[in-house]
Write an enzyme that holds these catalytic residues in place. Sequence first.
Site, mmCIF file in Angstrom:
data_model
loop_
_atom_site.group_PDB
_atom_site.id
_atom_site.type_symbol
_atom_site.label_atom_id
_atom_site.label_comp_id
_atom_site.label_asym_id
_atom_site.label_seq_id
_atom_site.Cartn_x
_atom_site.Cartn_y
_atom_site.Cartn_z
ATOM 1 N N LYS A 1 0.816 -1.212 0.000
ATOM 2 C CA LYS A 1 0.000 0.000 0.000
ATOM 3 C C LYS A 1 0.856 1.271 0.000
ATOM 4 O O LYS A 1 0.406 2.319 -0.425
ATOM 5 C CB LYS A 1 -0.971 -0.025 1.173
ATOM 6 C CG LYS A 1 -2.015 -1.130 0.971
ATOM 7 C CD LYS A 1 -3.054 -1.184 2.041
ATOM 8 C CE LYS A 1 -4.164 -2.168 1.683
ATOM 9 N NZ LYS A 1 -3.711 -3.582 1.648
HETATM 10 C C1 LIG Z 1 -4.394 -4.604 0.874
HETATM 11 C C2 LIG Z 1 -3.634 -5.879 0.708
HETATM 12 C C3 LIG Z 1 -4.022 -6.856 -0.244
HETATM 13 C C4 LIG Z 1 -5.258 -6.725 -1.103
HETATM 14 O O1 LIG Z 1 -5.169 -5.709 -2.071
HETATM 15 P P1 LIG Z 1 -6.497 -5.157 -2.774
HETATM 16 O O2 LIG Z 1 -6.042 -4.012 -3.606
HETATM 17 O O3 LIG Z 1 -7.396 -4.720 -1.642
HETATM 18 O O4 LIG Z 1 -7.095 -6.269 -3.568
HETATM 19 C C5 LIG Z 1 -3.237 -8.001 -0.373
HETATM 20 N N1 LIG Z 1 -2.151 -8.199 0.408
HETATM 21 C C6 LIG Z 1 -1.751 -7.283 1.334
HETATM 22 C C7 LIG Z 1 -0.564 -7.577 2.175
HETATM 23 C C8 LIG Z 1 -2.469 -6.098 1.505
HETATM 24 O O5 LIG Z 1 -2.072 -5.216 2.444
#
Ligand SMILES: *Cc1c(COP(=O)(O)O)cnc(C)c1O
Length: 466
Positions: free
Chosen positions: A112
């Site tokens: 993120k």
């Molecule tokens: C947020 C997240 C996801 C999922 O991503 P999306 O964009 O919500 O599909 C997968 N793995 C980790 C470690 C995350 O923090």
Amino acid sequence: MRYLSTRGTAPIVDFRAATLAGLAADGGLYVPETWPTLGRDSIAALAGLSYAETAVRVMTPFVGDALNEDELRSLCEAAYGRFSHAAVTPLVQLDHDQWLLELFHGPTLAFKDVALQLLGLLFERFLTGTDKHLTIIGATSGDTGSAAIDAVAGRAGVDIFMLHPMGRVSEVQRRQMTTVLAPNVFNIAIDGDFDQAQALVKAAFADRAMADRYALSAVNSINWARLMAQVVYYFYAAVRLGAPERAVAFSVPTGNFGDVFAGYVAAKMGLPVAKLVVATNVNDILHRALSAGDYSKAGVQQTATPSMDIQVSSNFERLLFDLGGRDGAALAAQMQGFERDGVLRLTNAQREGAAALFTSERVDADEMTMAMRWAAEASGQVIDPHTAIGLAAARRAATTVDAPMVTLATAHPAKFGDAVERAVGSRPTLPLRVGDLFDREERYTSLPADLSVIAGFIAEHATPSA
Ligand SMILES: *Cc1c(COP(=O)(O)O)cnc(C)c1O
């Protein structure tokens, strides 16, 4: 570039307004009016460029005249200069045609960061010189909170209030939030669970007087700018594996459908994408939707991959809109039915459109563990549980896909040390630069799960918008 809402009635806006608003006024999500394309020559010309420069080339058509190219370049260099790996998102080879794309070299060790680091700078840039002030409020069960806090800490024109359920996030996750001591960061430990924290945030947004007075804003992945920033690493990786001459497939550990939707956007822009594998854990609403056209809510099961423990995937709406002929009224009716009944049937056009590019795999806890062991044995790579769901799906899908397969590695294994230790027998260490996390001073406020108390706290500390 102009942005329209998936539900068809909100005003059309530019990139700046779409970024600051997050959600559209009619409850829909912003999408670009048209998909810009990069021709073969433009894609070939990305070879050898730095990550930041690739980001400028890929994002320029979406930004339009909201920023000039030099401004965009300096924001990208600042955002990606904070990553600990010079490649920003390095590729790692696992075997002949399986690869990992490591997205976790940002400040909070989760993918993120790639989008939020840029979003924090965009907020600041768009607010500087105006008399507007933004107040971000959010609830977190762990990862999003720390990435959002790191992205806006110390930035002008914006405050952040992050609610976490007291005693229910891991110590690493809590410390990643509470040791950020910038004056515009307010951590609130709620005496309650995550659902209560989230309900408080929703109630704050529903209070129109409060929402307007403080220009409340959200940082979850419904914000278009986050998705745009994620399109970049699909180009960056594919070019290194032979695009545009050769198509590349991606396997994406999926929750809210933001990350994998960015892959769809890359394909729309002309990147040769052989397949997008949507990897889910046992919370498999997306697998049911893509394999059987059945998008229907079920109770959430807690797993070792909390960032994928979802009941609905907000960004799926963007795909349904695009595959349904971009008919805002029809999509609004479809989504209202879903909000009312918890059930949505994909139309034939939506199913066929999705099948052309996507496939999906549901991965259970045993297969996740086996994928962690395989990565360790095949190439000495220690991977986190979310990445392991993606890798298990990738290996299954590889039997029908004739292209290099890239699994997106979404979290650093040290963030999920217990699960990793259970699977492979040794505990990953926190990277050096966050190694002193346990020695740093913490600051947070404990409050009851009561809206009037939370609202009072925000009123005391936030800056009213102009
Ligand atoms: C947020 C997240 C996801 C999922 O991503 P999306 O964009 O919500 O599909 C997968 N793995 C980790 C470690 C995350 O923090």
